[in-house]
Design a protein around this motif. Structure first.
Motif, PDB file in Angstrom:
ATOM      1  N   GLU A  25       0.952  -1.353  -0.045  1.00  0.00           N
ATOM      2  CA  GLU A  25       0.231   0.029   0.030  1.00  0.00           C
ATOM      3  C   GLU A  25       0.886   1.273  -0.033  1.00  0.00           C
ATOM      4  OE1 GLU A  25       0.631  -1.071   4.364  1.00  0.00           O
ATOM      5  OE2 GLU A  25       0.538  -2.407   2.389  1.00  0.00           O
ATOM      6  N   ARG A  26       2.115   1.220  -0.131  1.00  0.00           N
ATOM      7  CA  ARG A  26       3.164   2.259  -0.254  1.00  0.00           C
ATOM      8  C   ARG A  26       3.851   2.600  -1.275  1.00  0.00           C
ATOM      9  NH1 ARG A  26       0.277   4.251   3.055  1.00  0.00           N
ATOM     10  NH2 ARG A  26       0.288   4.123   5.422  1.00  0.00           N
ATOM     11  N   ILE A  27       3.409   1.994  -2.434  1.00  0.00           N
ATOM     12  CA  ILE A  27       4.213   2.081  -3.678  1.00  0.00           C
ATOM     13  C   ILE A  27       3.543   2.877  -4.714  1.00  0.00           C
ATOM     14  CG2 ILE A  27       5.044   0.625  -5.548  1.00  0.00           C
ATOM     15  CD1 ILE A  27       5.161  -1.918  -3.716  1.00  0.00           C
ATOM     16  N   LEU A  28       4.459   3.723  -5.382  1.00  0.00           N
ATOM     17  CA  LEU A  28       4.015   4.378  -6.510  1.00  0.00           C
ATOM     18  C   LEU A  28       4.860   4.139  -7.556  1.00  0.00           C
ATOM     19  CD1 LEU A  28       2.822   7.997  -4.945  1.00  0.00           C
ATOM     20  CD2 LEU A  28       1.252   5.778  -5.345  1.00  0.00           C
ATOM     21  N   ILE A  29       4.287   4.350  -8.952  1.00  0.00           N
ATOM     22  CA  ILE A  29       5.214   4.238 -10.102  1.00  0.00           C
ATOM     23  C   ILE A  29       5.350   5.742 -10.840  1.00  0.00           C
ATOM     24  CG2 ILE A  29       5.387   1.750 -10.554  1.00  0.00           C
ATOM     25  CD1 ILE A  29       3.297   2.144 -12.800  1.00  0.00           C
ATOM     26  N   GLU A  30       6.266   6.273 -11.475  1.00  0.00           N
ATOM     27  CA  GLU A  30       6.445   7.488 -11.849  1.00  0.00           C
ATOM     28  C   GLU A  30       7.490   7.495 -12.901  1.00  0.00           C
ATOM     29  OE1 GLU A  30       7.327   9.403  -7.438  1.00  0.00           O
ATOM     30  OE2 GLU A  30       8.763   8.912  -8.636  1.00  0.00           O
ATOM     31  N   THR A  31       7.462   8.606 -13.639  1.00  0.00           N
ATOM     32  CA  THR A  31       8.284   8.785 -14.900  1.00  0.00           C
ATOM     33  C   THR A  31       9.425   9.487 -14.413  1.00  0.00           C
ATOM     34  OG1 THR A  31       7.028  10.204 -15.958  1.00  0.00           O
ATOM     35  CG2 THR A  31       7.098   8.001 -16.820  1.00  0.00           C
ATOM     36  N   ASP A  32       9.200  10.802 -13.883  1.00  0.00           N
ATOM     37  CA  ASP A  32       9.890  11.982 -13.932  1.00  0.00           C
ATOM     38  C   ASP A  32      10.321  12.402 -15.381  1.00  0.00           C
ATOM     39  OD1 ASP A  32      11.173  13.973 -12.542  1.00  0.00           O
ATOM     40  OD2 ASP A  32      13.159  12.959 -12.393  1.00  0.00           O
ATOM     41  N   ALA A  33       9.443  12.341 -16.216  1.00  0.00           N
ATOM     42  CA  ALA A  33       9.614  12.714 -17.558  1.00  0.00           C
ATOM     43  C   ALA A  33       9.597  14.108 -17.591  1.00  0.00           C
ATOM     44  CB  ALA A  33       8.233  12.283 -18.381  1.00  0.00           C
ATOM     45  N   PRO A  34      10.617  14.438 -18.558  1.00  0.00           N
ATOM     46  CA  PRO A  34      11.175  13.832 -19.817  1.00  0.00           C
ATOM     47  C   PRO A  34      12.720  13.045 -19.336  1.00  0.00           C
ATOM     48  CG  PRO A  34      11.868  16.132 -19.940  1.00  0.00           C
ATOM     49  CD  PRO A  34      10.991  16.039 -18.540  1.00  0.00           C
ATOM     50  N   TYR A  35      12.952  12.899 -18.082  1.00  0.00           N
ATOM     51  CA  TYR A  35      13.941  12.344 -17.313  1.00  0.00           C
ATOM     52  C   TYR A  35      13.732  10.834 -17.332  1.00  0.00           C
ATOM     53  CZ  TYR A  35      14.360  17.258 -17.089  1.00  0.00           C
ATOM     54  OH  TYR A  35      14.421  18.831 -17.260  1.00  0.00           O
ATOM     55  N   LEU A  36      15.099  10.103 -16.973  1.00  0.00           N
ATOM     56  CA  LEU A  36      15.078   8.843 -16.316  1.00  0.00           C
ATOM     57  C   LEU A  36      14.157   7.834 -17.188  1.00  0.00           C
ATOM     58  CD1 LEU A  36      14.644   9.635 -12.414  1.00  0.00           C
ATOM     59  CD2 LEU A  36      16.863   9.528 -13.966  1.00  0.00           C
ATOM     60  N   ALA A  37      14.449   7.743 -18.399  1.00  0.00           N
ATOM     61  CA  ALA A  37      13.681   6.847 -19.185  1.00  0.00           C
ATOM     62  C   ALA A  37      14.371   5.458 -18.745  1.00  0.00           C
ATOM     63  CB  ALA A  37      14.000   6.978 -20.701  1.00  0.00           C
ATOM     64  N   PRO A  38      13.355   4.331 -18.400  1.00  0.00           N
ATOM     65  CA  PRO A  38      13.778   3.206 -18.363  1.00  0.00           C
ATOM     66  C   PRO A  38      14.459   2.370 -19.331  1.00  0.00           C
ATOM     67  CG  PRO A  38      11.374   3.012 -18.597  1.00  0.00           C
ATOM     68  CD  PRO A  38      11.900   4.321 -18.738  1.00  0.00           C
ATOM     69  N   VAL A  39      15.013   0.910 -19.018  1.00  0.00           N
ATOM     70  CA  VAL A  39      15.460   0.187 -19.721  1.00  0.00           C
ATOM     71  C   VAL A  39      14.204  -0.526 -20.485  1.00  0.00           C
ATOM     72  CG1 VAL A  39      16.901  -2.320 -20.154  1.00  0.00           C
ATOM     73  CG2 VAL A  39      17.771  -0.360 -18.967  1.00  0.00           C
ATOM     74  N   PRO A  40      14.044  -0.750 -21.664  1.00  0.00           N
ATOM     75  CA  PRO A  40      15.144  -0.568 -22.678  1.00  0.00           C
ATOM     76  C   PRO A  40      15.065   1.028 -23.534  1.00  0.00           C
ATOM     77  CG  PRO A  40      13.192  -1.543 -23.665  1.00  0.00           C
ATOM     78  CD  PRO A  40      12.829  -1.301 -22.252  1.00  0.00           C
ATOM     79  N   LEU A  41      14.532   2.024 -22.831  1.00  0.00           N
ATOM     80  CA  LEU A  41      14.504   3.072 -23.599  1.00  0.00           C
ATOM     81  C   LEU A  41      15.470   4.274 -23.052  1.00  0.00           C
ATOM     82  CD1 LEU A  41      10.736   3.154 -23.351  1.00  0.00           C
ATOM     83  CD2 LEU A  41      11.811   2.921 -25.375  1.00  0.00           C
ATOM     84  N   ARG A  42      16.494   3.867 -22.169  1.00  0.00           N
ATOM     85  CA  ARG A  42      17.139   4.660 -21.432  1.00  0.00           C
ATOM     86  C   ARG A  42      17.868   5.498 -22.455  1.00  0.00           C
ATOM     87  NH1 ARG A  42      21.793   3.115 -16.782  1.00  0.00           N
ATOM     88  NH2 ARG A  42      21.955   5.116 -16.002  1.00  0.00           N
ATOM     89  N   GLY A  43      17.949   6.896 -22.203  1.00  0.00           N
ATOM     90  CA  GLY A  43      18.803   7.801 -23.150  1.00  0.00           C
ATOM     91  C   GLY A  43      17.861   8.700 -23.904  1.00  0.00           C
ATOM     92  N   THR A  44      16.743   8.233 -24.009  1.00  0.00           N
ATOM     93  CA  THR A  44      15.508   9.005 -24.743  1.00  0.00           C
ATOM     94  C   THR A  44      14.706   9.755 -24.070  1.00  0.00           C
ATOM     95  OG1 THR A  44      13.899   7.108 -24.657  1.00  0.00           O
ATOM     96  CG2 THR A  44      15.669   6.759 -26.494  1.00  0.00           C
ATOM     97  N   ARG A  45      13.949  10.511 -24.587  1.00  0.00           N
ATOM     98  CA  ARG A  45      12.886  11.453 -23.767  1.00  0.00           C
ATOM     99  C   ARG A  45      11.944  10.496 -23.317  1.00  0.00           C
ATOM    100  NH1 ARG A  45       8.739  15.586 -26.743  1.00  0.00           N
ATOM    101  NH2 ARG A  45       7.667  13.325 -26.943  1.00  0.00           N
ATOM    102  N   ASN A  46      11.623  10.562 -22.165  1.00  0.00           N
ATOM    103  CA  ASN A  46      10.821   9.769 -21.315  1.00  0.00           C
ATOM    104  C   ASN A  46       9.377  10.405 -21.172  1.00  0.00           C
ATOM    105  OD1 ASN A  46      10.128   7.539 -19.915  1.00  0.00           O
ATOM    106  ND2 ASN A  46      10.961   8.241 -17.742  1.00  0.00           N
TER     107      ASN A  46
END
Length: 256
Positions: A197-218
């Protein structure tokens, strides 16, 4: 399938100037049902509110980011207070401490701005979105000073021991693209142990793209990869993680 709730994305950022409207309009058909855009100063907070007014699935947070807070004066709290009256403002943020960059405002000044915004959140009964980079002990101390304030430590990068203290206080932790990186051992430990009950998911877009998109605009569509990694760590399905984190986000930010 449940729709993704991206609880932290900066669509007011200039990296989205070319396609912001089309991209945000397309999110529900791409599996993203809710987005929170946090401000980093008064101007970006106003822009976040404007986006929330335009798109039914976008909400805003208003605040001064520690990297951006050099021009802050105490009177600026009044402007935040007025912005926070908007029905689509659901948090004070992005606020906190950042000791990583040498050119950031002095630590004591950052702490003062952070405390003033925590006090505003307490006054207004709003949750907060906290940025904590290389400032774990001071960030936790200030969180403890405001026992009536809850929120999320966004893109959590502290230890599992600190996370346990935050969970005891009723705080949430946000997981972003770095959870998918090779060097994410400590974050993986936190993700494995975190109360559901304490977990969220986020992008911080346009930063911090995950694998396999690392290095692209998030952008928010990439959260399928963060959800999949969380599912792998926790022995769940990606669909379960998406539904769980969306429910958690609605509860924290009081979105029906």
């Amino acid at each position: 399938m449940a729709l993704i709730f991206d609880t932290h994305a900066h669509y007011d950022d200039e990296q989205f100037d070319a396609d912001r409207v089309e991209l945000l309009a397309s999110m529900p058909q791409n599996g993203v049902g809710l987005i929170i855009d946090p401000g980093c100063d008064e101007d970006t907070s106003r822009r976040a509110v404007a986006l929330a007014e335009r798109f039914p699935h976008v909400y805003a947070a208003v605040g001064w980011h520690p990297e951006n807070c050099a021009p802050f004066v105490p009177e600026d709290i009044g402007a935040l207070r007025e912005l926070a009256k908007h029905p689509k403002v659901v948090a004070i943020g992005e606020i906190g401490l950042d000791y990583y960059w040498a050119e950031n405002p002095p630590k004591e000044f950052q702490q003062d701005v952070f405390r003033r915004q925590m006090a505003l959140a307490e006054e207004l009964g709003l949750p907060v979105i906290v940025h904590d980079r290389d400032a774990h002990a001071d960030s936790l101390e200030i969180a403890r000073e405001f026992p009536n304030v809850r929120g999320v430590f966004h893109c959590y990068s502290g230890s599992v021991e600190m996370a346990r203290e935050l969970w005891k206080l009723g705080w949430y932790v946000g997981f972003d693209g770095p959870l998918t990186y090779k060097n994410a051992r400590r974050t993986v430990e936190v993700a494995a142990e975190a109360p559901a009950e304490r977990i969220l998911i986020e992008t911080d877009a346009p930063y911090l793209a995950p694998v396999p998109l690392r290095g692209t605009r998030n952008d928010s569509r990439s959260l399928v990869h963060v959800a999949a990694k969380l599912a792998e760590i926790r022995g769940a399905t990606a669909e379960e993680i998406v539904a769980l984190t969306a429910e958690n986000g609605r509860r924290l930010f009081r979105i029906p």
